[in-house]
Write a protein that holds these residues in place. Sequence first.
Motif, PDB file in Angstrom:
ATOM      1  N   ARG A  40       0.812  -1.282   0.167  1.00 38.75           N
ATOM      2  CA  ARG A  40       0.082   0.026  -0.012  1.00 38.75           C
ATOM      3  C   ARG A  40       0.935   1.255  -0.232  1.00 38.75           C
ATOM      4  NH1 ARG A  40      -3.172   0.618   5.304  1.00 38.75           N
ATOM      5  NH2 ARG A  40      -1.345   1.540   5.984  1.00 38.75           N
ATOM      6  N   ILE A  41       0.748   2.087  -1.145  1.00 37.08           N
ATOM      7  CA  ILE A  41       1.467   3.239  -1.124  1.00 37.08           C
ATOM      8  C   ILE A  41       0.875   4.219  -0.414  1.00 37.08           C
ATOM      9  CG2 ILE A  41       2.407   5.052  -2.634  1.00 37.08           C
ATOM     10  CD1 ILE A  41       2.587   2.956  -4.862  1.00 37.08           C
ATOM     11  N   ASP A  42       1.418   4.583   0.835  1.00 39.08           N
ATOM     12  CA  ASP A  42       0.683   5.770   1.730  1.00 39.08           C
ATOM     13  C   ASP A  42       0.751   7.077   1.333  1.00 39.08           C
ATOM     14  OD1 ASP A  42      -0.217   3.712   3.547  1.00 39.08           O
ATOM     15  OD2 ASP A  42       1.922   3.521   4.242  1.00 39.08           O
ATOM     16  N   ASP A  43       2.006   7.333   0.740  1.00 39.45           N
ATOM     17  CA  ASP A  43       2.301   8.818   0.088  1.00 39.45           C
ATOM     18  C   ASP A  43       3.244   8.584  -0.862  1.00 39.45           C
ATOM     19  OD1 ASP A  43       2.849  11.511  -0.087  1.00 39.45           O
ATOM     20  OD2 ASP A  43       2.395  12.079   1.532  1.00 39.45           O
ATOM     21  N   GLU A  44       2.969   8.659  -2.151  1.00 40.07           N
ATOM     22  CA  GLU A  44       3.737   8.572  -3.317  1.00 40.07           C
ATOM     23  C   GLU A  44       4.820   9.648  -3.427  1.00 40.07           C
ATOM     24  OE1 GLU A  44       3.601   7.226  -7.932  1.00 40.07           O
ATOM     25  OE2 GLU A  44       1.877   7.702  -6.873  1.00 40.07           O
ATOM     26  N   ALA A  45       4.481  10.985  -2.917  1.00 38.15           N
ATOM     27  CA  ALA A  45       5.312  11.988  -3.074  1.00 38.15           C
ATOM     28  C   ALA A  45       6.488  11.599  -2.203  1.00 38.15           C
ATOM     29  CB  ALA A  45       4.731  13.204  -2.640  1.00 38.15           C
ATOM     30  N   THR A  46       6.283  11.067  -0.695  1.00 39.76           N
ATOM     31  CA  THR A  46       7.109  10.895   0.152  1.00 39.76           C
ATOM     32  C   THR A  46       7.831   9.822  -0.125  1.00 39.76           C
ATOM     33  OG1 THR A  46       5.611  10.418   1.928  1.00 39.76           O
ATOM     34  CG2 THR A  46       6.167  12.639   1.602  1.00 39.76           C
ATOM     35  N   GLY A  47       7.324   8.897  -0.564  1.00 37.42           N
ATOM     36  CA  GLY A  47       7.728   7.444  -0.626  1.00 37.42           C
ATOM     37  C   GLY A  47       7.316   6.544   0.622  1.00 37.42           C
ATOM     38  N   ALA A  48       6.423   6.969   1.378  1.00 36.01           N
ATOM     39  CA  ALA A  48       6.101   6.133   2.402  1.00 36.01           C
ATOM     40  C   ALA A  48       5.170   4.852   1.909  1.00 36.01           C
ATOM     41  CB  ALA A  48       5.021   7.178   3.472  1.00 36.01           C
ATOM     42  N   PHE A  49       5.050   3.839   2.470  1.00 36.74           N
ATOM     43  CA  PHE A  49       4.540   2.640   2.142  1.00 36.74           C
ATOM     44  C   PHE A  49       4.339   1.841   3.341  1.00 36.74           C
ATOM     45  CE2 PHE A  49       8.668   1.049   1.545  1.00 36.74           C
ATOM     46  CZ  PHE A  49       8.539  -0.245   2.138  1.00 36.74           C
ATOM     47  N   SER A  50       3.458   0.672   3.280  1.00 39.41           N
ATOM     48  CA  SER A  50       3.025  -0.259   4.102  1.00 39.41           C
ATOM     49  C   SER A  50       3.123  -1.638   3.083  1.00 39.41           C
ATOM     50  CB  SER A  50       1.858  -0.327   5.069  1.00 39.41           C
ATOM     51  OG  SER A  50       1.739   1.004   5.655  1.00 39.41           O
ATOM     52  N   ALA A  51       3.496  -2.734   3.898  1.00 43.14           N
ATOM     53  CA  ALA A  51       3.441  -4.108   2.863  1.00 43.14           C
ATOM     54  C   ALA A  51       3.300  -5.118   3.960  1.00 43.14           C
ATOM     55  CB  ALA A  51       4.754  -4.035   2.239  1.00 43.14           C
ATOM     56  N   GLY A  52       2.863  -6.128   3.298  1.00 43.64           N
ATOM     57  CA  GLY A  52       2.352  -7.269   4.156  1.00 43.64           C
ATOM     58  C   GLY A  52       3.408  -8.602   3.327  1.00 43.64           C
ATOM     59  N   PHE A  53       3.828  -9.610   3.892  1.00 42.88           N
ATOM     60  CA  PHE A  53       4.493 -10.652   3.464  1.00 42.88           C
ATOM     61  C   PHE A  53       4.045 -11.966   4.121  1.00 42.88           C
ATOM     62  CE2 PHE A  53       7.521  -8.364   6.519  1.00 42.88           C
ATOM     63  CZ  PHE A  53       7.691  -9.350   7.535  1.00 42.88           C
ATOM     64  N   GLY A  54       4.043 -12.756   3.337  1.00 35.69           N
ATOM     65  CA  GLY A  54       3.805 -14.446   3.870  1.00 35.69           C
ATOM     66  C   GLY A  54       2.468 -14.601   3.252  1.00 35.69           C
ATOM     67  N   ALA A  55       2.145 -15.914   3.166  1.00 35.65           N
ATOM     68  CA  ALA A  55       0.885 -16.505   2.559  1.00 35.65           C
ATOM     69  C   ALA A  55       0.016 -16.537   3.589  1.00 35.65           C
ATOM     70  CB  ALA A  55       1.235 -17.941   2.058  1.00 35.65           C
ATOM     71  N   GLY A  56      -1.307 -16.763   3.511  1.00 32.92           N
ATOM     72  CA  GLY A  56      -2.371 -16.958   4.310  1.00 32.92           C
ATOM     73  C   GLY A  56      -2.879 -15.766   5.115  1.00 32.92           C
ATOM     74  N   GLU A  57      -2.756 -15.764   6.466  1.00 34.84           N
ATOM     75  CA  GLU A  57      -2.982 -14.567   7.333  1.00 34.84           C
ATOM     76  C   GLU A  57      -1.790 -13.720   7.239  1.00 34.84           C
ATOM     77  OE1 GLU A  57      -4.368 -15.662  11.111  1.00 34.84           O
ATOM     78  OE2 GLU A  57      -6.442 -16.662  10.041  1.00 34.84           O
ATOM     79  N   GLY A  58      -0.633 -13.930   6.689  1.00 30.13           N
ATOM     80  CA  GLY A  58       0.625 -13.113   6.798  1.00 30.13           C
ATOM     81  C   GLY A  58       1.439 -13.572   7.644  1.00 30.13           C
ATOM     82  N   ASP A  59       2.819 -13.536   7.334  1.00 27.86           N
ATOM     83  CA  ASP A  59       3.845 -13.798   8.479  1.00 27.86           C
ATOM     84  C   ASP A  59       4.287 -12.601   8.995  1.00 27.86           C
ATOM     85  OD1 ASP A  59       3.711 -16.290   8.079  1.00 27.86           O
ATOM     86  OD2 ASP A  59       5.105 -16.148   6.354  1.00 27.86           O
ATOM     87  N   GLY A  60       3.918 -11.232   8.620  1.00 26.04           N
ATOM     88  CA  GLY A  60       4.585  -9.905   9.041  1.00 26.04           C
ATOM     89  C   GLY A  60       4.052  -8.796   8.222  1.00 26.04           C
ATOM     90  N   PHE A  61       4.718  -7.556   8.727  1.00 24.94           N
ATOM     91  CA  PHE A  61       4.633  -6.257   7.771  1.00 24.94           C
ATOM     92  C   PHE A  61       5.845  -5.604   7.783  1.00 24.94           C
ATOM     93  CE2 PHE A  61       0.377  -7.377   9.948  1.00 24.94           C
ATOM     94  CZ  PHE A  61      -0.444  -7.322   8.723  1.00 24.94           C
ATOM     95  N   MET A  62       5.785  -4.705   7.050  1.00 23.47           N
ATOM     96  CA  MET A  62       6.990  -3.746   7.164  1.00 23.47           C
ATOM     97  C   MET A  62       6.491  -2.160   6.550  1.00 23.47           C
ATOM     98  SD  MET A  62       9.350  -4.069   3.676  1.00 23.47           S
ATOM     99  CE  MET A  62       9.748  -5.945   4.066  1.00 23.47           C
ATOM    100  N   ALA A  63       7.011  -1.220   6.980  1.00 29.89           N
ATOM    101  CA  ALA A  63       6.495   0.099   6.775  1.00 29.89           C
ATOM    102  C   ALA A  63       7.710   1.218   6.794  1.00 29.89           C
ATOM    103  CB  ALA A  63       5.557   0.658   7.754  1.00 29.89           C
ATOM    104  N   ARG A  64       7.277   2.111   5.819  1.00 33.75           N
ATOM    105  CA  ARG A  64       8.678   3.170   5.656  1.00 33.75           C
ATOM    106  C   ARG A  64       7.825   4.639   5.824  1.00 33.75           C
ATOM    107  NH1 ARG A  64      12.337   3.730   0.378  1.00 33.75           N
ATOM    108  NH2 ARG A  64      10.306   4.713  -0.329  1.00 33.75           N
ATOM    109  N   ARG A  65       8.403   5.479   6.268  1.00 41.66           N
ATOM    110  CA  ARG A  65       7.992   6.886   6.344  1.00 41.66           C
ATOM    111  C   ARG A  65       9.076   7.934   6.086  1.00 41.66           C
ATOM    112  NH1 ARG A  65       6.419   9.080  12.513  1.00 41.66           N
ATOM    113  NH2 ARG A  65       8.563   8.817  13.179  1.00 41.66           N
ATOM    114  N   PRO A  66       8.961   9.214   5.831  1.00 40.58           N
ATOM    115  CA  PRO A  66       9.908  10.166   5.950  1.00 40.58           C
ATOM    116  C   PRO A  66      10.367  10.131   7.226  1.00 40.58           C
ATOM    117  CG  PRO A  66       8.417  10.874   4.682  1.00 40.58           C
ATOM    118  CD  PRO A  66       7.735   9.700   5.149  1.00 40.58           C
ATOM    119  N   ARG A  67      11.933  10.404   7.426  1.00 40.64           N
ATOM    120  CA  ARG A  67      12.274  10.369   8.863  1.00 40.64           C
ATOM    121  C   ARG A  67      11.946  11.385   9.560  1.00 40.64           C
ATOM    122  NH1 ARG A  67      18.871  11.022  10.670  1.00 40.64           N
ATOM    123  NH2 ARG A  67      18.392  10.322  12.776  1.00 40.64           N
ATOM    124  N   SER A  68      11.443  11.117  10.888  1.00 42.47           N
ATOM    125  CA  SER A  68      11.024  12.232  11.670  1.00 42.47           C
ATOM    126  C   SER A  68      11.099  12.050  13.340  1.00 42.47           C
ATOM    127  CB  SER A  68       9.460  12.139  11.656  1.00 42.47           C
ATOM    128  OG  SER A  68       8.658  13.000  12.466  1.00 42.47           O
TER     129      SER A  68
END
Length: 339
Positions: free
Chosen positions: A247-275
Amino acid sequence: MTAWIQVLVTMVDGPATPVDGIVRTCHNSDEPIRVPTISYGEKPVIVRLGPDGARVSRDGRKARVEKLSGELVFLTDGETAWHFHDDPSRPRQTLLESVYVAGPAKQLLITPPTGYWVREDYARPTGPVEDVEFLGRPCWSVELAPRRPDKPSVRLIVDADSGAVLAAHSDDGIDGAAFEQAAFGVPVDPAVFTWDGPIETDDDSQRKMQAAAETRRRRTYDWFRENVSSADLHVPVLHDLTPQWIRIDDEATGAFSAGFGAGEGDGFMARRPRSSEAWDLWYGEATAAWSTADFDWACWVFRGTFDPDGLALLQQRLHPGDPVVGKPVVRRPDRREQG
């Protein structure tokens, strides 16, 4: 012809007059009777009648079941139930609604709550109600469709005067239960349907189950240490962190969220501009969080954790040549703050 609603009204709170007699069951199969149950960590209460028969006394929603030798099996005053299977001197006490009866004898021992008959999936008649005689008394015979398609229909014999269910037999001929003899209308002391001695509560049963499970766990763990290995088995495990959704949260800043793993998922990762501000994420405290010069990063794995080499490899692949320079504050926001 008797209407089904007349039968239902007569039996819904029955038996209207006391009934006392001998009930015998049959199970014409080598397969055991299976009872689907739901419990909350405690041992479920399952009443079983042996083929030798039992003495059953009913009065409204109250019931008393004894072996023919006189040993108590089950009591209920219509709300509370006592089951004497495990310890005749200290029965298990629970709510009547939590009791299961193995086989077709349930209708002979327990009057279902009114709501049982008004549910959409309740057992409905497959044909007309028949007038019959059973134990020398005028009765109704009705076949009820199965509540599940993989189960047989069940035929009930209901006493027309008291509303007591006197017999229940499955259409496939495998299971059956019936009063072999019965007396009607003999007054019964309400005290015979209650128990005022020592009891085991649902909480007591739950603690016993937990203690037994812990004993088994320790015993098998000791066996493993003695027969397999007593070494520390913390080892690196390969995690596939390839995103399955992004999921691209803010294309201009490069912020995103992502999920990995099959089924219900094995986890997530996320990025935002440094703050320097706290990072409110519903996933809560991250397995690993770090900052580069331009971004804050967070990663959650639901199974295991990162060892230093694994985390360093993940960082190198996500932002090669861009070193870690700090760590953001990641928290789970308070719902009350969301308005």
